[in-house]
Design a protein around this motif. Structure first.
Motif, short mmCIF file in Angstrom:
data_model
loop_
_atom_site.label_atom_id
_atom_site.label_comp_id
_atom_site.label_asym_id
_atom_site.label_seq_id
_atom_site.Cartn_x
_atom_site.Cartn_y
_atom_site.Cartn_z
N TYR A 281 -0.78 3.85 4.23
CA TYR A 281 -0.11 2.59 3.95
C TYR A 281 0.99 2.30 4.98
N LEU A 299 -4.28 -2.81 -3.55
CA LEU A 299 -2.97 -3.28 -3.11
C LEU A 299 -2.64 -4.63 -3.73
N THR A 468 -3.65 5.91 -0.67
CA THR A 468 -3.17 5.58 0.68
C THR A 468 -1.70 5.94 0.86
#
Length: 478
Positions: A281, A299, A468
């Motif tokens: 990320y 997300l 992530t």
């Protein structure tokens, strides 16, 4: 009686911004050091998406998984460890510091697991014979260098006569609690508890944090500072104290203990491994990595106030100063997590772990509006943890997300039933304090029979995104 949920099963580091002050705090103590001011002051709590270099709603428009609006992240400066930090590293990994001779700081805060628990036990074992059960699973020590001291209400200037916590808590009574919604700025002026270390925020500095496990009878089980000092004087690295603190340091047990805690603190501040900021990320924010379709969907759901609303508490945007997000607002919530009847302490039906108002924290015991509240942890490396929440009830992220998603709409899938089939909701908090439980923030604002905020597919996508956030991403530069 069905005691356990039946369906939630698995298929420059030298500078530390003080989030509660316009100044800077260094928790190492003992030995002075130069502070490098790298990023302003209280940006962490004053994130304004509309002023950010590129807000996330624009970043996630690209269906390719690329970030079309990359940002520059300001990471702690990486430098060789100081002599004090190197000494702290040795203490951190030394099992001889415990009464059993078998438990070090690293035993419960495993570097290979991002300084979180080494396994999926509900709680860790310790004590003189390594048979004593801890009360709570160890929180991760990673990403704490920006954690402010515990307080109630908005940040204030540091002064010699701070307002007592009891007085602040009284001022907060009757104050309406702001609803947390992803994508909006945190309520900076809220009279809410925030900051501090441990699940209940009872310590403010790394030095004080280190002392706790050293003396805890269920952990390293030393009888006092002189017990620890005697162990330090016999350690293989004992002579390493002398060049830093003088040749007589080993004969001054009180000072030896204090400086050892200083060394442990300095290790946590300086070592890059405690705040790597090199997840997928982070790399995506910088335009160096591409998220998969599932990660991208996750997300969006994480940041959608009408869906997961996770970012309402687990802030996902860089600060206005470019500091990477910590994925926590460092505030406290009462979530009503089910009672973990596997824990020895919970065999007593009269015992309740109520976080801010006890049993480990005593100064807020009379402030019952905080009973049941625990610190919101960072979600960084959460996919690597094998145990979740303050009581270690759940052991994978599917269980955790299902709890948020189903707690209010299908409580029978979360909480135990009695012989008549009645669901015992909020069974790990006395009835008198259940009004403290969050029923305002999406998705915890729903009613039985409502549709869950997330489908099973969306739950999987959020978990894909949470993966992530693990340190050590190798996809940068794809």
């Amino acid at each position: 009686m069905n005691h356990q949920p039946s369906t939630l099963s698995s298929a420059d580091p030298a500078a530390a911004p003080n989030a509660r002050s316009t100044g800077w705090r260094w928790a190492a103590g003992g030995v002075g050091g130069a502070l490098l001011l790298v990023a302003g002051t209280i940006g962490f709590f004053l994130v304004h998406p509309e002023k950010a270099p590129s807000s996330l709603d624009r970043m996630i428009e690209d269906v390719s998984g690329e970030n079309p609006h990359p940002v520059v992240l300001v990471r702690p400066q990486v430098q060789p460890l100081s002599a004090l930090a190197l000494l702290g590293q040795k203490i951190f990994h030394d099992p001889s510091m415990s009464a059993s001779g078998r438990q070090s700081c690293a035993s419960c805060h495993d570097p290979a697991r991002s300084y979180g628990p080494p396994d999926d036990r509900d709680v860790q074992l310790g004590g003189p014979t390594m048979a004593s059960e801890g009360l709570r699973p160890p929180p991760s020590l990673a990403y704490l260098y920006r954690q402010g001291p515990f307080g109630i209400g908005p940040a204030t200037e540091e002064n010699d006569n701070p307002t007592p916590l009891d007085q602040l808590a009284q001022q907060a009574q009757g104050t309406a609690r702001a609803t947390k919604s992803a994508g909006t700025a945190p309520a900076a002026n809220q009279m809410v508890p925030s900051g501090g270390l441990f699940w209940d925020g009872r310590e403010d500095t790394f030095m004080d944090q280190a002392k706790g496990p050293m003396m805890n009878p269920a952990e390293m089980a030393n009888k006092g500072m002189y017990d620890v000092a005697a162990k330090l004087a016999r350690a293989k690295y004992a002579n390493d104290f002398k060049p830093i603190f003088g040749k007589d340091i080993l004969n001054q047990p009180a000072m030896l203990f204090t400086e050892a805690m200083s060394a442990l603190s300095r290790f946590q501040v300086e070592a890059q491994s405690f705040h790597r900021f090199d997840s997928k990320y982070d790399h995506w924010l910088e335009g160096k990595a591409r998220l998969s379709h599932a990660e991208m969907r996750g997300l969006r759901l994480f940041n959608d106030p009408a869906k997961g609303n996770c970012a309402g508490c687990h802030l996902s945007q860089p600060t206005a100063d470019g500091l990477p997000p910590l994925f926590t607002d460092t505030e406290y919530e009462a979530l009503g997590v089910p009672r973990n009847r596997r824990l020895a302490v919970n065999r007593d039906p009269r015992f309740f772990d109520m976080g801010l108002c006890g049993p480990l924290r005593a100064d807020l015991a009379k402030q019952t509006q905080y009973c049941g509240m625990f610190l919101t942890p960072t979600l960084r490396n959460s996919a690597r943890r094998g145990v979740y929440f303050h009581n270690g009830l759940y052991h994978d992220l599917k269980q955790v997300v299902d709890f948020y998603n189903l707690r209010d709409v299908q409580p029978g899938r979360v909480y135990p039933h009695d012989a008549t089939g009645k669901v015992h909701k909020y069974d790990d908090l006395p009835q008198a304090y259940r009004a403290n439980i969050d029923v305002a923030d999406q998705p915890l604002d729903r009613k039985p029979g409502d549709r869950p905020a997330l489908t099973d597919a969306e739950v999987r996508d959020i978990i894909a995104f949470l993966n992530t956030l693990n340190d050590g991403d190798k996809s940068a530069g794809y």
